[in-house]
Scaffold this active site. Structure first.
Site, PDB file in Angstrom:
ATOM      1  N   ALA A  28      12.468 -85.059 -52.879  1.00 50.09           N
ATOM      2  CA  ALA A  28      11.912 -86.227 -52.200  1.00 50.09           C
ATOM      3  C   ALA A  28      12.316 -87.515 -52.893  1.00 50.09           C
ATOM      4  CB  ALA A  28      10.390 -86.118 -52.116  1.00 50.09           C
ATOM      5  N   GLU A 132      10.819 -65.231 -44.013  1.00 43.83           N
ATOM      6  CA  GLU A 132       9.813 -65.227 -45.072  1.00 43.83           C
ATOM      7  C   GLU A 132       8.424 -65.147 -44.453  1.00 43.83           C
ATOM      8  OE1 GLU A 132      10.460 -68.545 -47.661  1.00 43.83           O
ATOM      9  OE2 GLU A 132      12.391 -67.804 -48.354  1.00 43.83           O
ATOM     10  N   ARG A 295       1.214 -66.679 -47.231  1.00 45.40           N
ATOM     11  CA  ARG A 295       1.013 -66.529 -48.662  1.00 45.40           C
ATOM     12  C   ARG A 295      -0.451 -66.428 -49.065  1.00 45.40           C
ATOM     13  NH1 ARG A 295       5.625 -70.765 -50.859  1.00 45.40           N
ATOM     14  NH2 ARG A 295       7.382 -69.360 -50.518  1.00 45.40           N
ATOM     15  N   HIS A 357       1.262 -72.238 -57.264  1.00 41.03           N
ATOM     16  CA  HIS A 357       2.609 -72.526 -56.791  1.00 41.03           C
ATOM     17  C   HIS A 357       2.750 -73.892 -56.145  1.00 41.03           C
ATOM     18  CE1 HIS A 357       6.629 -71.628 -55.488  1.00 41.03           C
ATOM     19  NE2 HIS A 357       6.326 -71.651 -54.203  1.00 41.03           N
ATOM     20  N   GLU A 381       5.661 -83.119 -52.576  1.00 36.39           N
ATOM     21  CA  GLU A 381       4.444 -82.357 -52.850  1.00 36.39           C
ATOM     22  C   GLU A 381       3.271 -83.234 -53.252  1.00 36.39           C
ATOM     23  OE1 GLU A 381       3.005 -78.455 -55.482  1.00 36.39           O
ATOM     24  OE2 GLU A 381       5.072 -79.187 -55.620  1.00 36.39           O
TER      25      GLU A 381
END
Length: 545
Positions: A28, A132, A295, A357, A381
């Site tokens: 980013a 995924e 997840r 994570h 993030e």
């Protein structure tokens, strides 16, 4: 001996000036900086390590994107990618933000390709794809088998050649005018932590996440929540902080602390399955997608299986990838980490355990990176755009960084052009003195009481322990800046997690195991009160067009 505060203040040795300072050098940050230069802005990058040291290079899985012209699966579409993202987000995604950001993915990836990015190809010469957790189609493109982040970082560093970068400079606090406009950052420079200031018309935060809140994490040492803490102290709001995603599969090492090697979700996408010590399938009957469930579901299932083991002695499960031929060629990074631990994935199940994570929440922005503080922008993030909701869909993070980094730079240019960022005058005040807890104790508290499984009593214990164990500390060392950020962020996470009396996404409450859409299908916003304590406030800011 550390000099007294007065001496530290007098050591300021330089004073830089720019249109925009970008704090952070991952996907980013570099995307924002490169775009800002293209738009003619005087741009400076500040990063607390070396240019490549952020979290981006550790990203293994890939970039989730629908590129129909590159041979995507015929049953895939933008609508399907949006639907998968919304489903993974547990009802808390902003649907408009999801469509806006995911829809911009093809352009972002094509810019990388034009810039020389080398993604893996299939036998026909088209981009190879994998699947995924949480994805309904094979849409994740990759590089180097399991080294996508490293290739994205390499490509962006090439694009950023010649751009002014201050390495080993830690952003301490925002400089603000009397009206609250952000106009630069205070920094600590080099091994001696020499104080300095960077003045700028705008600041773009791209500092990554907060994985070092926990004893085990996939994040590098730099992920201490600095940008989030800086934004909160500058008056910005944050949201969805209770949703910290634990990756289901990092390589288990007894008594490991700090960053643990990641075992990419794509290994399960290629057919590997999770089993317990007795060889029983962990995800059997848990979710329709089985081992490719989102997840949060997989991490919670592993945690439940470990807790219910006879005698409670199991502390890891296994990822059986022995059926994947040519494992080392397909997953060279994972294979190397396994080899270092004496494991051959083609013959031995890989011992794995969940670890912190990805932060799904962060500084509240709209879909062009603006925060609710004039002059302050955020991307990647550290930001909460509404894309992730209660749980991030795998491989949406590199996509978000590419899209939102570019948009943040464009928002700065637009605001400068429209005269919305008047040149502000601000002099650095005294060195901030804030509560700081010892990192080992803080990590133990957060891992035990605010990890994957939480309850009201445990979080109350953690909050009380933090309150009595902090010491007011001046931020004149890098360690103090990082530990102060972790202390503030821990309190903010606990405040949000304690208030959300349900289980949703990454937020699993043992004492409130049901999801409650009637009362809790909404995000929570956190600000600092006048005494510097995180408190829950009013709803999310409205996003500008």
């Amino acid at each position: 001996m550390t000099p007294p505060v007065s001496d530290q203040q007098s050591k300021t040795t330089w004073d830089a000036d720019a249109d925009v300072v970008v704090v952070g050098s991952g996907v980013a940050g570099l995307t924002a900086a490169v775009r800002a230069v293209e738009l003619g802005l005087r741009t400076l990058v500040v990063t607390k390590g070396r240019l490549p040291d952020g979290n981006t290079r550790w990203a293994q899985g890939g970039v989730a994107v629908v590129l129909p012209d590159e041979g995507a699966s015929g049953d895939d579409s933008l609508d399907a990618h949006v639907a998968d993202t919304l489903a993974a987000g547990g009802g808390l995604c902003d649907a408009a933000a999801v469509r806006s950001i995911v829809g911009a993915g093809p352009d972002a990836v094509n810019r990388l390709l034009r810039g020389g990015a080398r993604f893996d190809s299939d036998a026909s010469g088209r981009l190879a794809r994998t699947r995924e957790g949480g994805h309904s189609a094979f849409r994740v493109i990759r590089a180097g088998g399991d080294a996508t982040g490293a290739e994205v970082q390499r490509c962006l560093e090439v694009a950023a050649e010649g751009l002014p970068v201050l390495e080993h400079h830690v952003a301490v606090d925002a400089l603000t005018t009397a009206s609250g406009q952000v106009c630069g950052v205070r920094v600590l420079a080099g091994p001696d932590a020499t104080p300095g200031v960077v003045r700028a018309r705008a600041v773009v935060l791209a500092t990554g996440g907060l994985g070092q809140l926990y004893r085990s994490t996939s994040n590098p040492e730099q992920a201490t929540g600095d940008g989030l803490a800086l934004a909160l102290r500058a008056g910005a709001s944050a949201a969805d902080l209770e949703f910290v995603q634990f990756h289901p599969t990092v390589l288990y090492t007894p008594r490991a602390k700090g960053r643990c090697p990641l075992v990419t979700e794509a290994v399960r996408g290629e057919g590997a399955v999770l089993v317990d010590a007795a060889g029983r399938r962990v995800m059997q009957g848990v979710h329709p997608l089985g081992d490719l469930a989102p997840r949060d579901v997989v991490s919670a299932a592993i945690t439940h299986r470990l807790a219910s083991a006879p005698g409670g002695v199991d502390d890891h499960v296994y990822l059986d990838a022995t059926g994947i031929a040519g494992f080392a060629a397909r997953f060279p990074t994972v294979a190397a980490a396994c080899a270092a631990a004496g494991i051959d994935p083609e013959r031995d199940p890989i011992p794995v355990v969940p670890a912190a994570h990805f932060a799904c929440g962060g500084v509240v922005t709209h879909t062009h990176g603006r925060t609710d503080v004039l002059g302050l922008y955020a991307a990647g993030e550290v930001a909460r755009t509404g894309l992730h909701g209660a749980n991030r869909l795998a491989s949406n993070s590199l996509l978000e960084g590419l899209v939102m980094g570019r948009r943040a730079a464009e928002a700065v240019a637009a605001d400068l052009g429209a005269g919305r960022l008047p040149r502000g005058e601000a002099r650095p005040g005294p060195v901030p003195v804030v509560p700081v807890a010892a990192r080992p104790a803080l990590q133990r508290l957060m891992s035990r009481y605010a990890g994957i499984g939480r309850d009201a009593d445990g979080m109350a214990v953690a909050g009380s322990a933090l309150d009595v164990s902090t010491n007011d500390t001046p931020l004149w060392t890098v360690g103090a800046v990082e530990d102060a950020a972790l202390t503030l962020v821990a309190r903010a996470v606990l405040a949000a997690a304690s208030a959300r009396e349900e289980t949703r996404g990454c937020h699993v409450r043992h004492d409130r195991p049901e999801r409650d859409d009637r009362a809790w299908q909404r995000s929570q916003t956190v600000r600092l009160n006048p005494s510097g304590q995180p408190v829950l406030t009013d709803p999310i800011l409205e996003r500008a067009a």
